[in-house]
Design a protein around this motif. Structure first.
Motif, PDB file in Angstrom:
ATOM      1  N   GLU A   1      12.976  -4.177  -7.252  1.00 27.90           N
ATOM      2  CA  GLU A   1      13.114  -2.818  -6.735  1.00 27.90           C
ATOM      3  C   GLU A   1      12.482  -1.780  -7.658  1.00 27.90           C
ATOM      4  OE1 GLU A   1      14.151  -1.897  -3.745  1.00 27.90           O
ATOM      5  OE2 GLU A   1      14.307  -4.037  -3.311  1.00 27.90           O
ATOM      6  N   LYS A   2      12.494  -2.047  -8.952  1.00 31.67           N
ATOM      7  CA  LYS A   2      12.010  -1.057  -9.912  1.00 31.67           C
ATOM      8  C   LYS A   2      10.580  -1.332 -10.388  1.00 31.67           C
ATOM      9  CE  LYS A   2      16.612  -0.124 -11.833  1.00 31.67           C
ATOM     10  NZ  LYS A   2      17.439  -0.183 -13.070  1.00 31.67           N
ATOM     11  N   ASN A   3      10.200  -2.598 -10.447  1.00 36.50           N
ATOM     12  CA  ASN A   3       8.954  -2.971 -11.122  1.00 36.50           C
ATOM     13  C   ASN A   3       7.858  -3.486 -10.203  1.00 36.50           C
ATOM     14  OD1 ASN A   3      11.225  -4.297 -13.459  1.00 36.50           O
ATOM     15  ND2 ASN A   3      10.018  -2.455 -13.832  1.00 36.50           N
ATOM     16  N   VAL A   4       8.095  -3.468  -8.884  1.00 34.09           N
ATOM     17  CA  VAL A   4       7.113  -4.020  -7.947  1.00 34.09           C
ATOM     18  C   VAL A   4       6.928  -3.065  -6.768  1.00 34.09           C
ATOM     19  CG1 VAL A   4       6.537  -5.945  -6.420  1.00 34.09           C
ATOM     20  CG2 VAL A   4       7.786  -6.397  -8.557  1.00 34.09           C
ATOM     21  N   THR A   5       5.698  -2.878  -6.348  1.00 30.91           N
ATOM     22  CA  THR A   5       5.442  -2.201  -5.078  1.00 30.91           C
ATOM     23  C   THR A   5       4.388  -2.985  -4.320  1.00 30.91           C
ATOM     24  OG1 THR A   5       5.042  -0.046  -4.031  1.00 30.91           O
ATOM     25  CG2 THR A   5       3.596  -0.631  -5.845  1.00 30.91           C
ATOM     26  N   ILE A   6       4.548  -3.080  -3.006  1.00 31.23           N
ATOM     27  CA  ILE A   6       3.648  -3.865  -2.149  1.00 31.23           C
ATOM     28  C   ILE A   6       2.596  -2.932  -1.554  1.00 31.23           C
ATOM     29  CG2 ILE A   6       3.521  -5.483  -0.219  1.00 31.23           C
ATOM     30  CD1 ILE A   6       5.288  -6.342  -2.658  1.00 31.23           C
ATOM     31  N   THR A   7       1.361  -3.429  -1.478  1.00 30.82           N
ATOM     32  CA  THR A   7       0.258  -2.621  -0.965  1.00 30.82           C
ATOM     33  C   THR A   7      -0.555  -3.421   0.050  1.00 30.82           C
ATOM     34  OG1 THR A   7      -1.182  -3.308  -2.807  1.00 30.82           O
ATOM     35  CG2 THR A   7       0.111  -1.293  -3.098  1.00 30.82           C
ATOM     36  N   THR A   8      -1.402  -2.721   0.778  1.00 22.08           N
ATOM     37  CA  THR A   8      -2.222  -3.370   1.800  1.00 22.08           C
ATOM     38  C   THR A   8      -3.450  -3.985   1.129  1.00 22.08           C
ATOM     39  OG1 THR A   8      -1.432  -1.729   3.376  1.00 22.08           O
ATOM     40  CG2 THR A   8      -3.316  -3.070   4.045  1.00 22.08           C
ATOM     41  N   GLY A   9      -3.231  -5.116   0.527  1.00 23.85           N
ATOM     42  CA  GLY A   9      -4.257  -5.766  -0.270  1.00 23.85           C
ATOM     43  C   GLY A   9      -4.301  -5.182  -1.668  1.00 23.85           C
ATOM     44  N   ALA A  10      -4.890  -5.953  -2.583  1.00 23.23           N
ATOM     45  CA  ALA A  10      -5.013  -5.475  -3.964  1.00 23.23           C
ATOM     46  C   ALA A  10      -5.879  -4.228  -4.044  1.00 23.23           C
ATOM     47  CB  ALA A  10      -5.598  -6.590  -4.837  1.00 23.23           C
ATOM     48  N   ASN A  11      -6.883  -4.135  -3.176  1.00 30.82           N
ATOM     49  CA  ASN A  11      -7.792  -2.987  -3.231  1.00 30.82           C
ATOM     50  C   ASN A  11      -7.065  -1.675  -2.944  1.00 30.82           C
ATOM     51  OD1 ASN A  11     -10.388  -1.694  -3.399  1.00 30.82           O
ATOM     52  ND2 ASN A  11     -10.363  -1.568  -1.172  1.00 30.82           N
ATOM     53  N   GLU A  12      -6.237  -1.656  -1.902  1.00 31.49           N
ATOM     54  CA  GLU A  12      -5.485  -0.435  -1.617  1.00 31.49           C
ATOM     55  C   GLU A  12      -4.477  -0.169  -2.734  1.00 31.49           C
ATOM     56  OE1 GLU A  12      -2.237   1.979  -0.505  1.00 31.49           O
ATOM     57  OE2 GLU A  12      -1.955  -0.147  -0.017  1.00 31.49           O
ATOM     58  N   GLY A  13      -3.992  -1.230  -3.364  1.00 33.55           N
ATOM     59  CA  GLY A  13      -3.096  -1.058  -4.497  1.00 33.55           C
ATOM     60  C   GLY A  13      -3.774  -0.335  -5.652  1.00 33.55           C
TER      61      GLY A  13
END
Length: 425
Positions: A95-107
């Motif tokens: 919850e604190k150390n991870v965020t999900i993105t639309t592919g690594a590129n958008e991340g």
């Protein structure tokens, strides 16, 4: 008179033809069909069965077909934290150390959007993944380039990817009061280099001295072939953890690049701003494939997937590179990833060969690429695309090949590439 409403923004206006368009159009026009595409790094085979089955099952679940939380599905964030916890010196909380993105590129775009103001500078090392540049420029950042230097004997003999070195003096000289971030890529695309602990410590010292954020692109982290464990810059010290954002990719891990499931791992004081930018860019990412990736991470060790994946990719790399040994063409033996750089300085192209103007005006590696597609039937990527004009001379004789293909495709590619023998001097 009002400005032309159809005038494109400067960031996209006047851009020369990109390498992906050139390669694909050449492949379609080649008289040698079907083309063996070893250019783009997409897999020639499906994800493992346990991941495919997970995806199918997720499509039947109502909640997996609706919006996910903007920071990502809780199950996936927990699966990433649990999966990566053994490799970090720091406790990971999904919850604190991870965020999900639309592919690594958008991340990565979200990371730059979260921290770069107009005029801020970000340093990247050449050769670079071409999306870094646009991702930095979109929020108004300025890209500052520092070259990596290939081994001096790379044109005459086989070398190791580890021999490509950052010009540390140029790196230090490139830092200004406006420098905010650096981008590090290990295992490296296109070189296949894995940065050693000593190299990472030297880079880290500079970042601490100048108080810089590190965006560490580690999407190929499961594919390393060195006897030593993969070293992560975030693990070097508590100080490094506090300033590092690590980029990961479910698509790269599970042979599913079209799923576009990526993530960032880092300290909460950095992750929350990446998540905030991601929310404004695309709100949330594909729900059923997030859930399927979570199941994949939960079950991967049960199937010994990571070890088998490394063995399989290393075998493909070795199998494919046999043809360069046969031809006497030197290459840079990668320590990780699924790309290999091959030096074709010994290949003499016909002097009167007819190239389109957008190829003849580019460095020699574009002409090598075009010739291989049209005459040999194998597509590869010219790496000068990943260099500035000032430094593209460093790789004008190299081409990048992706080996993440079925073995029969690799064998067909080798058979075609043997035709280069008549052009080698």
């Amino acid at each position: 008179m009002s400005a032309d409403p159809f005038k494109p923004a400067q960031r996209v206006a006047g851009a020369r033809a990109d390498v992906w368009t050139i390669v694909n159009e050449a492949a379609a026009a080649s008289p040698v069909q079907p083309i063996i595409n070893m250019g783009q790094g997409f897999f020639g085979y499906n994800p493992p069965p346990f991941v495919i089955e997970a995806a199918k099952g997720c499509l039947d679940r109502v909640e997996c077909n609706q919006y996910s939380p903007t920071k990502g599905r809780p199950r996936l964030k927990k699966a990433i934290a649990d999966s990566y916890a053994p490799f970090y010196n720091h406790e990971l909380d999904g919850e604190k150390n991870v965020t999900i993105t639309t592919g690594a590129n958008e991340g990565m775009l979200s990371a730059f959007m979260g921290f770069l103001e107009p005029g801020d500078e970000a340093i990247i090392f050449e050769p670079f993944f071409d999306q870094y540049t646009s991702n930095i420029e979109m929020p108004g950042g300025k890209v500052v380039y520092v070259p990596m230097i290939p081994p001096s004997r790379g044109a005459t003999e086989k070398t190791s990817a580890s021999e490509w070195k950052i010009d540390m003096e140029k790196f230090k000289a490139a830092i200004t009061p406006k420098t905010r971030m650096i981008v590090l890529n290990s295992p490296h695309n296109p070189i296949g280099k894995i940065f050693s602990r000593d190299e990472l410590e030297e880079i880290g010292e500079v970042c601490v001295k100048h108080n810089l954020i590190i965006l560490s692109d580690e999407v190929y982290d499961k594919l390393y072939y060195t006897p030593e464990k993969f070293v992560r810059i975030a693990n070097l010290s508590e100080e490094m953890w506090k300033r590092t954002l690590v980029v990961g990719s479910g698509g790269k891990i599970f042979y599913a690049t079209g799923w576009r499931v990526g993530w960032l791992i880092g300290p909460e004081h950095l992750i929350k701003y990446v998540a905030g930018a991601h929310t404004r860019i695309c709100y949330s990412s594909v729900s059923p494939l997030q859930e399927a990736t979570a199941i994949g991470l939960e079950e991967a060790e049960k199937y010994n997937f990571y070890e088998e994946s490394r063995k399989e990719m290393k075998a493909k790399m070795d199998r494919f590179n046999e043809v360069w040994d046969e031809l006497g063409l030197p290459y840079s033996d990668p320590d990780g990833g699924y790309f290999v750089l091959v030096n074709l300085a010994k290949v003499k192209l016909p002097e009167d060969y007819d190239y389109p103007s957008y190829v003849s005006s580019r460095p020699r590696d574009f002409q090598l690429m075009w010739f291989l597609i049209m005459e040999i039937g194998v597509a590869a990527i010219p790496p000068t695309e990943f260099f500035t004009l000032e430094n593209e001379h460093l790789v004008k004789d190299w081409l990048r090949f992706a080996v993440c293909k079925n073995d029969d495709v690799l064998e067909t590619a080798k058979e075609r590439l043997r035709k280069l023998k008549q052009y080698i001097v």
